[in-house]
Design a protein around this motif. Structure first.
Motif, PDB file in Angstrom:
ATOM      1  N   PHE A  89       0.878  -1.237  -0.118  1.00  0.00           N
ATOM      2  CA  PHE A  89       0.080   0.073  -0.052  1.00  0.00           C
ATOM      3  C   PHE A  89       0.833   1.120   0.121  1.00  0.00           C
ATOM      4  O   PHE A  89       1.995   1.195   0.423  1.00  0.00           O
ATOM      5  CB  PHE A  89      -0.899   0.021   1.179  1.00  0.00           C
ATOM      6  CG  PHE A  89      -0.026   0.253   2.679  1.00  0.00           C
ATOM      7  CD1 PHE A  89       0.132   1.449   3.053  1.00  0.00           C
ATOM      8  CD2 PHE A  89       0.678  -1.005   3.090  1.00  0.00           C
ATOM      9  CE1 PHE A  89       0.882   1.557   4.336  1.00  0.00           C
ATOM     10  CE2 PHE A  89       1.137  -0.645   4.443  1.00  0.00           C
ATOM     11  CZ  PHE A  89       1.244   0.314   4.919  1.00  0.00           C
ATOM     12  N   VAL A  90       0.284   2.387  -0.345  1.00  0.00           N
ATOM     13  CA  VAL A  90       1.060   3.642  -0.171  1.00  0.00           C
ATOM     14  C   VAL A  90       0.789   4.297   1.068  1.00  0.00           C
ATOM     15  O   VAL A  90       1.775   4.586   1.950  1.00  0.00           O
ATOM     16  CB  VAL A  90       0.478   4.709  -1.356  1.00  0.00           C
ATOM     17  CG1 VAL A  90       1.306   5.792  -1.194  1.00  0.00           C
ATOM     18  CG2 VAL A  90       0.785   4.009  -2.768  1.00  0.00           C
ATOM     19  N   ALA A  91      -0.485   4.402   1.456  1.00  0.00           N
ATOM     20  CA  ALA A  91      -0.980   4.881   2.734  1.00  0.00           C
ATOM     21  C   ALA A  91      -2.217   4.127   3.320  1.00  0.00           C
ATOM     22  O   ALA A  91      -3.096   3.698   2.299  1.00  0.00           O
ATOM     23  CB  ALA A  91      -1.199   6.512   2.846  1.00  0.00           C
ATOM     24  N   GLY A 103       9.378   2.931   1.866  1.00  0.00           N
ATOM     25  CA  GLY A 103      10.094   2.846   0.276  1.00  0.00           C
ATOM     26  C   GLY A 103       9.461   3.672  -0.508  1.00  0.00           C
ATOM     27  O   GLY A 103       9.781   4.546  -1.216  1.00  0.00           O
ATOM     28  N   LEU A 104       8.141   3.451  -0.697  1.00  0.00           N
ATOM     29  CA  LEU A 104       7.366   4.467  -1.547  1.00  0.00           C
ATOM     30  C   LEU A 104       7.093   5.986  -1.574  1.00  0.00           C
ATOM     31  O   LEU A 104       7.336   6.481  -2.309  1.00  0.00           O
ATOM     32  CB  LEU A 104       5.599   3.808  -1.628  1.00  0.00           C
ATOM     33  CG  LEU A 104       5.604   2.473  -2.589  1.00  0.00           C
ATOM     34  CD1 LEU A 104       3.950   1.812  -2.151  1.00  0.00           C
ATOM     35  CD2 LEU A 104       5.668   2.767  -4.000  1.00  0.00           C
ATOM     36  N   ILE A 105       6.980   6.232  -0.167  1.00  0.00           N
ATOM     37  CA  ILE A 105       7.068   7.545   0.183  1.00  0.00           C
ATOM     38  C   ILE A 105       8.267   8.383   0.078  1.00  0.00           C
ATOM     39  O   ILE A 105       8.445   9.446  -0.420  1.00  0.00           O
ATOM     40  CB  ILE A 105       6.290   8.038   1.598  1.00  0.00           C
ATOM     41  CG1 ILE A 105       5.353   9.071   1.773  1.00  0.00           C
ATOM     42  CG2 ILE A 105       7.626   7.817   2.812  1.00  0.00           C
ATOM     43  CD1 ILE A 105       4.199   8.867   1.063  1.00  0.00           C
ATOM     44  N   ILE A 106       9.372   7.592   0.343  1.00  0.00           N
ATOM     45  CA  ILE A 106      10.733   8.240   0.193  1.00  0.00           C
ATOM     46  C   ILE A 106      10.909   8.561  -1.254  1.00  0.00           C
ATOM     47  O   ILE A 106      11.351   9.544  -1.894  1.00  0.00           O
ATOM     48  CB  ILE A 106      11.793   7.377   0.644  1.00  0.00           C
ATOM     49  CG1 ILE A 106      11.459   7.204   2.110  1.00  0.00           C
ATOM     50  CG2 ILE A 106      13.176   7.779   0.469  1.00  0.00           C
ATOM     51  CD1 ILE A 106      12.097   8.481   3.121  1.00  0.00           C
ATOM     52  N   HIS A 107      10.406   7.581  -2.173  1.00  0.00           N
ATOM     53  CA  HIS A 107      10.917   7.729  -3.691  1.00  0.00           C
ATOM     54  C   HIS A 107       9.846   8.697  -4.201  1.00  0.00           C
ATOM     55  O   HIS A 107      10.105   9.383  -5.150  1.00  0.00           O
ATOM     56  CB  HIS A 107      10.679   6.283  -4.276  1.00  0.00           C
ATOM     57  CG  HIS A 107      11.667   5.265  -4.273  1.00  0.00           C
ATOM     58  ND1 HIS A 107      12.971   5.577  -4.516  1.00  0.00           N
ATOM     59  CD2 HIS A 107      11.876   4.128  -3.695  1.00  0.00           C
ATOM     60  CE1 HIS A 107      13.905   4.607  -4.347  1.00  0.00           C
ATOM     61  NE2 HIS A 107      13.258   3.755  -3.729  1.00  0.00           N
ATOM     62  N   TYR A 108       8.654   8.873  -3.918  1.00  0.00           N
ATOM     63  CA  TYR A 108       7.871   9.736  -4.179  1.00  0.00           C
ATOM     64  C   TYR A 108       8.508  11.189  -3.929  1.00  0.00           C
ATOM     65  O   TYR A 108       8.527  12.065  -5.198  1.00  0.00           O
ATOM     66  CB  TYR A 108       6.357   9.840  -3.483  1.00  0.00           C
ATOM     67  CG  TYR A 108       5.215   9.384  -4.100  1.00  0.00           C
ATOM     68  CD1 TYR A 108       4.562   9.480  -5.091  1.00  0.00           C
ATOM     69  CD2 TYR A 108       4.667   8.068  -3.341  1.00  0.00           C
ATOM     70  CE1 TYR A 108       3.620   9.021  -5.480  1.00  0.00           C
ATOM     71  CE2 TYR A 108       3.936   7.338  -3.833  1.00  0.00           C
ATOM     72  CZ  TYR A 108       3.085   7.950  -5.027  1.00  0.00           C
ATOM     73  OH  TYR A 108       1.980   7.357  -5.498  1.00  0.00           O
TER      74      TYR A 108
END
Length: 347
Positions: A89-91, A103-108
């Protein structure tokens, strides 16, 4: 295909990016090894970005609390923020906590900031203002589920053993996206207003200055929103539409952009900026003609579902949400006229 620092040059007019050291496998976004291998041994940098996100979250929470109505005064509104090493999930949100995929949020964050540095000449003007746009959108979206009463409504339905249709859940996503856009609009419109108020030049100069700021800031807002969806778009987005809780990401982009258009009231060409962003990102990812033809065909085959979501929201769901919402509900409490909310009922 990876995203790396050696793809930030302009060759024969073609756009390549990203000006960041992070490697991203765009065609395999939910491969945990792919994402987290690029974060290996970068704990200090990761913690720095997480600190920025936590600081942003605290500001957003304070601003949201100031805007709440006094509905259910006995119910506390206080969300915490947690980072998880989970790529599924993202959030996600409960009534007390927002969880972000680390991981996803850092890359965003790096994806958007790197693109701005590589391709926006005005980046130095507002780098500290706009670099968090995709993160803001995600945080406001999750907060929207709480303050608009979606979670409370779902809990009550479960308690009463009432069915929760996937169409209703898609309508909640549509509403949370619109909430996020409205809050982001309010925030940046406030930045512009403060700049104009502090300007001692003529009224004619102020009008031109305001338009310049609108273009500089909101073209980046649009880009940030497109990236927020684009980076998690998957080839099977349209498969099993009826059983998924979230609408396909492209439909969410389109609906979000429509919300922003109503807020900006044609002050800038939102549609053109949206299309330019889509084309630039599509070109970078390297979709060939056959992929794009299938994508367009899927959009046309499923476009009726967009109307279903909006209709479901307008004709039924928003009236249920109204019972629990701690913000005005569009179409019940207010309507937009020339980009400004005009009270319609008693809130």
């Amino acid at each position: 295909m990876g995203v790396s620092s050696d793809k930030n040059e302009d060759t024969n007019g073609e756009i390549f990016f990203l000006n960041t050291n992070f490697e991203i496998d765009i065609n395999n976004l939910y491969d945990e090894n792919s994402w987290y291998s690029s974060l290996k041994d970068r704990d200090e940098e990761i913690e720095g970005i997480k600190s920025l996100i936590i600081e942003e979250f605290n500001i957003i929470m304070e601003n949201t609390k100031k805007s709440l109505n006094d509905y259910n005064k006995n119910e506390k509104f206080d969300l915490s923020l947690t980072f998880l090493k989970d790529m599924h999930f993202v959030a996600c949100t409960s009534n007390s906590e927002i969880k972000l995929s680390e991981g996803l949020i850092i890359h965003y964050y790096n994806f958007f900031k790197g693109f701005l540095k590589a391709h926006h000449n005005s980046y130095d003007f507002d780098d500290g203002i706009v670099e968090m746009i995709p993160i803001k959108f995600i945080l406001y979206h999750e907060i929207g589920h709480v303050v608009h009463g979606h979670i409370k409504l779902l809990e009550n339905r479960k308690t009463n053993n009432e069915a929760i249709s996937t169409l209703d859940q898609k309508s909640f996503e549509y509403d949370a996206d619109a909430f996020a856009l409205s809050r982001i609009y309010d925030e940046y419109n406030g930045v512009i207003k403060n700049s104009i108020d502090n300007c001692n030049n003529s009224e004619e100069f102020k009008k031109g200055f305001e338009l310049m700021l609108l273009v500089l800031i909101f073209e980046k807002v649009i880009l940030g929103i497109v990236i927020a969806f684009f980076i998690i778009r998957k080839p099977d987005d349209f498969n099993k539409f009826d059983t998924k809780k979230h609408p396909p990401t492209f439909y969410r982009e389109v609906l979000a952009i429509e919300s922003l258009k109503s807020l900006l009231a044609s002050k800038i060409n939102v549609q053109k900026i949206f299309v330019d962003c889509e084309l630039t990102l599509t070109k970078y990812v390297g979709y060939d003609d056959s992929i794009m033809q299938k994508f367009v065909a899927d959009i046309l085959d499923n476009i009726v579902h967009v109307d279903d979501i909006v209709k479901n929201w307008n004709e039924r769901v928003k009236y249920e949400v109204k019972k629990y919402s701690r913000f005005p509900v569009e179409g019940i409490d207010f309507v937009f006229e020339d980009g400004k909310p005009v009270l319609k009922g008693t809130f």
